[in-house]
Design a protein around this motif. Structure first.
Motif, PDB file in Angstrom:
ATOM      1  N   LEU A 266     -17.993  18.823  37.442  1.00 48.11           N
ATOM      2  CA  LEU A 266     -16.719  19.474  37.141  1.00 48.11           C
ATOM      3  C   LEU A 266     -16.752  20.943  37.543  1.00 48.11           C
ATOM      4  O   LEU A 266     -15.774  21.469  38.118  1.00 48.11           O
ATOM      5  N   GLU A 267     -17.867  21.614  37.288  1.00 43.65           N
ATOM      6  CA  GLU A 267     -17.989  23.029  37.659  1.00 43.65           C
ATOM      7  C   GLU A 267     -17.925  23.208  39.174  1.00 43.65           C
ATOM      8  O   GLU A 267     -17.287  24.143  39.675  1.00 43.65           O
ATOM      9  N   LYS A 268     -18.584  22.285  39.901  1.00 44.05           N
ATOM     10  CA  LYS A 268     -18.527  22.356  41.365  1.00 44.05           C
ATOM     11  C   LYS A 268     -17.101  22.123  41.867  1.00 44.05           C
ATOM     12  O   LYS A 268     -16.641  22.786  42.797  1.00 44.05           O
TER      13      LYS A 268
ATOM     14  N   GLU B 141      -3.223  22.332  49.678  1.00 46.45           N
ATOM     15  CA  GLU B 141      -3.315  20.873  49.592  1.00 46.45           C
ATOM     16  C   GLU B 141      -4.641  20.440  48.964  1.00 46.45           C
ATOM     17  O   GLU B 141      -4.687  19.526  48.135  1.00 46.45           O
ATOM     18  N   THR B 142      -5.725  21.115  49.366  1.00 44.98           N
ATOM     19  CA  THR B 142      -7.038  20.814  48.790  1.00 44.98           C
ATOM     20  C   THR B 142      -7.051  21.113  47.301  1.00 44.98           C
ATOM     21  O   THR B 142      -7.520  20.303  46.488  1.00 44.98           O
ATOM     22  N   LYS B 143      -6.511  22.264  46.932  1.00 51.30           N
ATOM     23  CA  LYS B 143      -6.493  22.647  45.505  1.00 51.30           C
ATOM     24  C   LYS B 143      -5.660  21.668  44.681  1.00 51.30           C
ATOM     25  O   LYS B 143      -6.043  21.295  43.564  1.00 51.30           O
ATOM     26  N   ASN B 144      -4.558  21.226  45.239  1.00 44.15           N
ATOM     27  CA  ASN B 144      -3.707  20.267  44.515  1.00 44.15           C
ATOM     28  C   ASN B 144      -4.437  18.947  44.274  1.00 44.15           C
ATOM     29  O   ASN B 144      -4.336  18.342  43.196  1.00 44.15           O
ATOM     30  N   THR B 145      -5.176  18.502  45.284  1.00 43.86           N
ATOM     31  CA  THR B 145      -5.919  17.244  45.158  1.00 43.86           C
ATOM     32  C   THR B 145      -6.970  17.345  44.069  1.00 43.86           C
ATOM     33  O   THR B 145      -7.098  16.454  43.209  1.00 43.86           O
ATOM     34  N   VAL B 146      -7.736  18.426  44.088  1.00 45.32           N
ATOM     35  CA  VAL B 146      -8.798  18.605  43.094  1.00 45.32           C
ATOM     36  C   VAL B 146      -8.214  18.712  41.687  1.00 45.32           C
ATOM     37  O   VAL B 146      -8.714  18.091  40.739  1.00 45.32           O
ATOM     38  N   GLN B 147      -7.143  19.483  41.550  1.00 47.00           N
ATOM     39  CA  GLN B 147      -6.531  19.652  40.228  1.00 47.00           C
ATOM     40  C   GLN B 147      -6.005  18.318  39.679  1.00 47.00           C
ATOM     41  O   GLN B 147      -6.155  18.014  38.493  1.00 47.00           O
ATOM     42  N   ASN B 148      -5.448  17.512  40.564  1.00 46.30           N
ATOM     43  CA  ASN B 148      -4.943  16.202  40.151  1.00 46.30           C
ATOM     44  C   ASN B 148      -6.086  15.303  39.668  1.00 46.30           C
ATOM     45  O   ASN B 148      -5.958  14.592  38.663  1.00 46.30           O
ATOM     46  N   TRP B 149      -7.213  15.332  40.366  1.00 46.08           N
ATOM     47  CA  TRP B 149      -8.370  14.539  39.934  1.00 46.08           C
ATOM     48  C   TRP B 149      -8.867  14.984  38.565  1.00 46.08           C
ATOM     49  O   TRP B 149      -9.230  14.163  37.721  1.00 46.08           O
TER      50      TRP B 149
ATOM     51  N   SER C 223      -9.911  11.213  37.373  1.00 51.11           N
ATOM     52  CA  SER C 223     -10.120  10.251  38.451  1.00 51.11           C
ATOM     53  C   SER C 223     -11.606  10.089  38.783  1.00 51.11           C
ATOM     54  O   SER C 223     -12.379  11.055  38.779  1.00 51.11           O
ATOM     55  N   ASP C 224     -11.997   8.849  39.099  1.00 45.19           N
ATOM     56  CA  ASP C 224     -13.362   8.585  39.549  1.00 45.19           C
ATOM     57  C   ASP C 224     -13.660   9.274  40.874  1.00 45.19           C
ATOM     58  O   ASP C 224     -14.821   9.502  41.217  1.00 45.19           O
ATOM     59  N   GLU C 225     -12.608   9.592  41.627  1.00 48.48           N
ATOM     60  CA  GLU C 225     -12.786  10.273  42.914  1.00 48.48           C
ATOM     61  C   GLU C 225     -13.493  11.612  42.744  1.00 48.48           C
ATOM     62  O   GLU C 225     -14.239  12.050  43.625  1.00 48.48           O
ATOM     63  N   LEU C 226     -13.265  12.262  41.618  1.00 45.68           N
ATOM     64  CA  LEU C 226     -13.873  13.573  41.371  1.00 45.68           C
ATOM     65  C   LEU C 226     -15.397  13.459  41.387  1.00 45.68           C
ATOM     66  O   LEU C 226     -16.086  14.265  42.021  1.00 45.68           O
ATOM     67  N   GLU C 227     -15.915  12.451  40.688  1.00 43.35           N
ATOM     68  CA  GLU C 227     -17.361  12.261  40.610  1.00 43.35           C
ATOM     69  C   GLU C 227     -17.948  11.946  41.982  1.00 43.35           C
ATOM     70  O   GLU C 227     -18.917  12.579  42.416  1.00 43.35           O
ATOM     71  N   ASP C 228     -17.372  10.979  42.676  1.00 50.60           N
ATOM     72  CA  ASP C 228     -17.914  10.585  43.978  1.00 50.60           C
ATOM     73  C   ASP C 228     -17.802  11.693  45.014  1.00 50.60           C
ATOM     74  O   ASP C 228     -18.644  11.812  45.908  1.00 50.60           O
TER      75      ASP C 228
ATOM     76  N   VAL D  40     -11.667  15.371  50.493  1.00 54.41           N
ATOM     77  CA  VAL D  40     -11.919  16.621  49.769  1.00 54.41           C
ATOM     78  C   VAL D  40     -13.212  16.516  48.981  1.00 54.41           C
ATOM     79  O   VAL D  40     -13.492  15.474  48.384  1.00 54.41           O
ATOM     80  N   GLY D  41     -14.016  17.590  48.963  1.00 51.74           N
ATOM     81  CA  GLY D  41     -15.201  17.627  48.122  1.00 51.74           C
ATOM     82  C   GLY D  41     -16.473  17.943  48.872  1.00 51.74           C
ATOM     83  O   GLY D  41     -16.528  17.870  50.109  1.00 51.74           O
ATOM     84  N   THR D  42     -17.516  18.260  48.130  1.00 51.83           N
ATOM     85  CA  THR D  42     -18.806  18.616  48.720  1.00 51.83           C
ATOM     86  C   THR D  42     -19.519  17.409  49.309  1.00 51.83           C
ATOM     87  O   THR D  42     -20.396  17.551  50.165  1.00 51.83           O
TER      88      THR D  42
END
Length: 570
Positions: free
Chosen positions: A4-6, A18-26, A31-36, A55-57
């Motif tokens: 979550l911190e990352k 667009e990236t920020k909106n996706t992350v905030q929505n997760w 959403s499981d998408e956040l973890e993966d 989106v994501g590291t």
């Protein structure tokens, strides 16, 4: 740092809306998408950095690629201080590849580095060739090889045209990880970009011909069917075949259209028979002697030839490489080119027949970890001391000569077609030529099992499987006693006869296990470095007395591999 911190770091002004909106929505929806997407950073594996786009590291996107390229730029400045530098960039047909290629060019030029950027899709081996041909400091190719359409990837090549290897890759990765996202220079300088294209194709094709062709026999009488499977080789292979004098080339037109969707196949992987089905159908209509298909970035090739019943049959990677290697060394021997200071390259998961071929022709067989970057390293390490002839690995990759420092389908296709043409002129098939090799050296036959385990839980399951095979080794395979276990992570070989361990420090550490049995069976187990799977490479050995004996031996080998799979509980 927690997942979550990352993820929350991606809500800052360093990222687009667009990236920020996706992350905030997760975050808001749990959403499981956040973890993966954030539980880890993408790593450099056997084929560079490869992953699902998003989106994501743990995803391929503008920011993870930008961070990698900024880190590379920083490393280049540290290695070539004050020099004018050049980096070549190519990209395949995948979604976003062209955009990613330009973005990487922008980051480099923003750091004062000149870029040679291909105008359109080009095969990975042409990028490797161009790095050396144009005397570049490094190269980048955007590709996910044969992975599904949602994937993309990023490979880095050094100034010798080979992929980066330890310790250099570790030093670059350290630079990459030290780059904060707000430090990436995205505002490029187009004045530092040199666009390249068709003129470079001709230089590359000429080099392929020079390094891959030996006998001009029967080229105008060989019926070839070729497909690029929607990938990059539409730009090079048809031209190369024509220029080399192969007159009867039929193209699978529907699959010569470049597309990141790969619309006519489930997987654009020439290792899979289904990927070549359209080409095989066309060859049945046109009386094709040989069918060839390449993967999206044009480094791997699949080959089908007529078997003893006259039916088209896909050769596996080891069979292809056996034919190509034996033929090359036979030609070198006949030309008096073998002096005892030559070598061929292979890998730990590839068939052991290459030791036998090397011994027959009086050359050395050097073996490295999985991936052609290790064969590239062999060439670099022995340059000026020993001459590299050719190299290959089981995953449908081969290279002829050292003009390309990665697996190269174009040169390999020219060579394979020459062999098929010579065989046809002699009244036999390439398949019969393979059987003759087995009569000479013994038959090796292989099977590959892929066990897919996706996501974070899948990675944990793969780790547990490796731990189980390491700590509770199999004692018998298909009725043959296991006599040796090589653990490339521990760099040890355990002789089970006397329970003595010996050190294997000639190959870098890698999470791979190999079992060897009394009757010559070999099983290698390794997690994939580019896909969420664990791979089991099974190789069995037998003798072949004659062509009449071959089919029976083949059925016995296939049955034995099935029994081995059962013993491994696969």
């Amino acid at each position: 740092m927690t997942t979550l911190e990352k993820a929350k770091l991606w809500l800052t002004d360093s990222f687009d809306q667009e990236t920020k909106n996706t992350v905030q929505n997760w975050i808001d929806t749990g959403s499981d998408e956040l973890e993966d997407s954030f539980y880890k950073e993408l790593e450099f594996g056997t084929g560079g950095m490869r992953g699902i786009m998003g989106v994501g590291t743990n995803r391929l996107n503008k920011y993870t690629l930008g961070q990698a390229t900024q880190g590379l730029a920083n490393y280049l400045h540290s290695q070539f201080p004050g020099e004018e530098m050049k980096v070549a960039i190519a990209y395949d047909v995948r979604h976003n590849s062209k955009e990613f290629g330009k973005m990487c060019a922008d980051v480099l030029t923003a750091n004062g580095i000149k870029v040679l950027l291909f105008k359109q899709h080009r095969p990975t081996p042409e990028l490797s060739f161009t790095v050396r041909d144009k005397k570049c400091n490094a190269g980048i190719v955007l590709t996910a090889s044969h992975n599904p359409p949602e994937y993309n990837g990023y490979k880095v090549y050094w100034n010798d045209g080979a992929q980066i290897v330890p310790p250099q890759d570790g030093a670059i990765i350290k630079e990459v990880h030290s780059v904060k996202f707000d430090e990436i220079k995205f505002n490029g300088n187009d004045d530092l970009i040199e666009w390249i294209g068709e003129e470079q194709d001709q230089v590359y094709i000429d080099a392929c011909m020079k390094n891959s062709l030996y006998q001009d026999i029967g080229r105008d009488n060989l019926n070839i069917v070729f497909t690029s499977i929607h990938g990059t080789t539409y730009t090079t292979v048809p031209q190369a075949l024509e220029k080399a004098g192969f007159k009867k080339v039929v193209l699978v037109r529907e699959q010569m259209i470049p597309s990141g969707n790969f619309p006519t196949v489930e997987s654009p992987n020439p290792e899979e028979p289904a990927a070549l089905e359209m080409a095989l159908d066309l060859a049945r209509i046109t009386n094709g002697d040989i069918v060839i298909g390449t993967d999206p970035d044009g480094d791997r090739l699949g080959i089908a030839v007529r078997n003893l019943e006259g039916e088209l049959q896909l050769l596996n990677g080891n069979q292809c490489n056996t034919i190509l290697t034996y033929y090359i060394l036979d030609q070198w021997q006949k030309a008096g080119r073998i002096t005892g200071k030559e070598f061929i390259g292979s890998t730990i998961v590839t068939s052991d027949i290459f030791y036998d071929i090397a011994k027959k022709f009086g050359v050395d067989c050097k073996v490295g970890l999985t991936g052609f970057k290790w064969i590239g390293k062999m060439i670099r390490d022995f340059e000026g001391k020993e001459k590299f002839v050719c190299g290959g690995e089981e995953s449908f990759g081969f290279m002829t000569g050292d003009f390309v420092r990665d697996k190269d389908s174009c040169g390999s296709i020219l060579l394979a077609c020459e062999i098929a043409a010579v065989c046809k002129a002699q009244g036999k098939t390439m398949y019969q030529y393979m059987i003759e090799i087995y009569e000479d050296l013994g038959m090796y036959y292989e099977g590959l099992v892929n066990v897919v385990k996706k996501g974070r839980t899948g990675a944990a399951e793969i780790n547990q499987m490796m731990s189980d095979f390491r700590n509770n080794p199999v004692k018998e395979l298909a009725g043959s006693k296991v006599i040796e276990i090589k653990d490339f992570q521990e760099q040890t070989s355990l002789n089970l006869a006397d329970n003595q361990k010996s050190v294997m420090d000639d190959i870098p550490k890698s999470n791979v296990l190999s079992y060897y049995t009394e009757d010559g069976t070999k099983v290698c187990i390794r997690p994939s470095g580019t896909e969420p799977k664990i791979k089991f490479y099974v190789s069995v050995k037998d003798t072949v007395i004659s062509e009449d004996d071959f089919e029976k031996k083949l059925i016995e080998a296939e049955d034995k591999i099935q029994r081995i799979k059962a013993d491994l509980k696969l």
